[in-house]
Design a protein around this motif. Structure first.
Motif, PDB file in Angstrom:
ATOM      1  N   GLY A  51       0.854  -1.010  -0.314  1.00 18.14           N
ATOM      2  CA  GLY A  51       0.135  -0.019  -0.321  1.00 18.14           C
ATOM      3  C   GLY A  51       0.859   1.282   0.100  1.00 18.14           C
ATOM      4  N   LYS A  52       1.889   1.811  -1.036  1.00 16.74           N
ATOM      5  CA  LYS A  52       2.417   3.080  -1.167  1.00 16.74           C
ATOM      6  C   LYS A  52       1.417   3.769  -0.512  1.00 16.74           C
ATOM      7  CE  LYS A  52       3.401   3.301  -5.185  1.00 16.74           C
ATOM      8  NZ  LYS A  52       3.870   4.091  -6.527  1.00 16.74           N
ATOM      9  N   LYS A  53       1.697   4.532   0.207  1.00 13.59           N
ATOM     10  CA  LYS A  53       1.497   5.567   0.685  1.00 13.59           C
ATOM     11  C   LYS A  53       2.240   7.148   1.099  1.00 13.59           C
ATOM     12  CE  LYS A  53      -1.991   3.004   4.319  1.00 13.59           C
ATOM     13  NZ  LYS A  53      -1.465   2.946   5.409  1.00 13.59           N
ATOM     14  N   VAL A  79      -8.405  14.504  -1.515  1.00 14.20           N
ATOM     15  CA  VAL A  79      -7.694  14.045  -0.421  1.00 14.20           C
ATOM     16  C   VAL A  79      -6.950  14.958   0.932  1.00 14.20           C
ATOM     17  CG1 VAL A  79      -6.090  13.368  -2.182  1.00 14.20           C
ATOM     18  CG2 VAL A  79      -5.594  14.900  -1.136  1.00 14.20           C
ATOM     19  N   LYS A 232      -0.897  11.170  -6.983  1.00 12.50           N
ATOM     20  CA  LYS A 232      -2.023   9.955  -7.211  1.00 12.50           C
ATOM     21  C   LYS A 232      -1.935   9.730  -8.669  1.00 12.50           C
ATOM     22  CE  LYS A 232      -6.203  12.830  -6.372  1.00 12.50           C
ATOM     23  NZ  LYS A 232      -7.659  13.126  -6.393  1.00 12.50           N
ATOM     24  N   TYR A 236      -0.550   5.989  -5.388  1.00 16.82           N
ATOM     25  CA  TYR A 236      -0.080   5.854  -3.821  1.00 16.82           C
ATOM     26  C   TYR A 236      -1.582   6.774  -3.321  1.00 16.82           C
ATOM     27  CZ  TYR A 236       4.961   6.720  -3.353  1.00 16.82           C
ATOM     28  OH  TYR A 236       6.341   6.453  -3.746  1.00 16.82           O
ATOM     29  N   GLU A 237      -1.951   6.263  -1.684  1.00 18.67           N
ATOM     30  CA  GLU A 237      -2.773   5.905  -1.367  1.00 18.67           C
ATOM     31  C   GLU A 237      -2.816   7.316  -0.008  1.00 18.67           C
ATOM     32  OE1 GLU A 237      -5.128   4.916   3.014  1.00 18.67           O
ATOM     33  OE2 GLU A 237      -3.786   3.084   1.721  1.00 18.67           O
ATOM     34  N   ALA A 239      -3.074   8.857   2.837  1.00 18.36           N
ATOM     35  CA  ALA A 239      -3.300   8.855   4.308  1.00 18.36           C
ATOM     36  C   ALA A 239      -3.186  10.131   5.026  1.00 18.36           C
ATOM     37  CB  ALA A 239      -2.443   7.301   4.510  1.00 18.36           C
TER      38      ALA A 239
END
Length: 256
Positions: A51-53, A79, A232, A236-237, A239
């Protein structure tokens, strides 16, 4: 006749051997290609499973103009971010703090005064600064966050004993691993800030990006849409830092 027959048998045997070796080599190449493909797949699966954050973080707020501009940009791009607030800046900017909270952003502590001499004179003073900041946030939005960011970063600030005191007071520490340097030089161009915000990111799966949201950080707000667009595009998420987020802070000054 016998010699001719032997010659024919020899030729047929040699041909069969060559064909067998060729097939074996082709099978080996095919197997190797499959292994490489599998490794690539594993790498891709790892990036997804990990989960790339990216944690967008803003220090030194709240301010009226720029913090609101940043909140506008976050809303437009759907976001969230994390804001580490200075306690004595909240009065007069209560609506800004309420807005960042109501929009689902995370809020943390960045001391009450941001005065390094007061904050770092000893562990007790540091704790009190964070408590006073937390109290101001609680008065405004009714929450008491325990996530903190050291003004100037945690590097060499306290010994192991000092960090234990902080943890004993139930605070969790969060530095950064990517810095736009807009705190040192808020006049850097938006393009320069953008380049700093993504430099080296291709090697990182979890990014905590340091930015600032004072009224001097106009160029940060101008760079932000492009920064968001980049992360984006890289999958990437976005967070927010919460008390469940693994801590991120520098090495201790010593082992005393």
């Amino acid at each position: 006749m016998k010699n001719k027959l032997k010659h024919i048998v020899f030729i047929l045997g040699s041909t069969f051997l060559i064909i067998s070796i060729f097939k074996l080599n082709m099978s080996a190449v095919s197997a190797t290609s499959h292994i490489i493909t599998d490794k690539k797949a594993t790498s891709v699966e790892k990036s997804v499973s990990c989960g790339k954050k990216v944690y967008l973080t803003f220090d030194d707020g709240p301010s009226c103009k720029i913090t609101n501009e940043i909140l506008d940009i976050l809303d437009k791009n759907e976001v969230k971010a994390t804001f580490f607030l200075i306690g004595n800046k909240i009065e007069g900017n209560e609506d800004v703090v309420k807005r960042m909270y109501d929009k689902g952003n995370s809020i943390g502590l960045h001391s009450y005064t941001h005065n390094f001499d007061k904050i770092y004179c000893n562990e007790d003073a540091f704790i009190q600064e964070m408590i006073d900041c937390r109290n101001e946030i609680n008065k405004t939005i009714g929450i008491s966050p325990n996530i903190i960011r050291f003004p100037g970063g945690s590097s060499s600030r306290f010994s192991e004993k000092g960090i234990k005191v902080i943890h004993d007071n139930h605070f969790k520490l969060y530095d950064w691993n990517l810095d736009t340097t807009d705190g040192f030089n808020p006049r850097l161009s938006p393009d320069t800030l953008y380049r700093k915000a993504i430099k080296g990111s291709e090697k990182m799966y979890a990014i905590t990006l340091l930015m600032h949201c004072t009224d001097m950080n106009e160029n940060t707000s101008k760079a932000l849409p492009k920064i968001i667009e980049y992360y984006k595009s890289q999958g990437y998420e976005f967070a927010t830092i919460t008390e469940d987020t693994p801590e991120l802070y520098s090495r201790l000054r010593d082992k005393k």
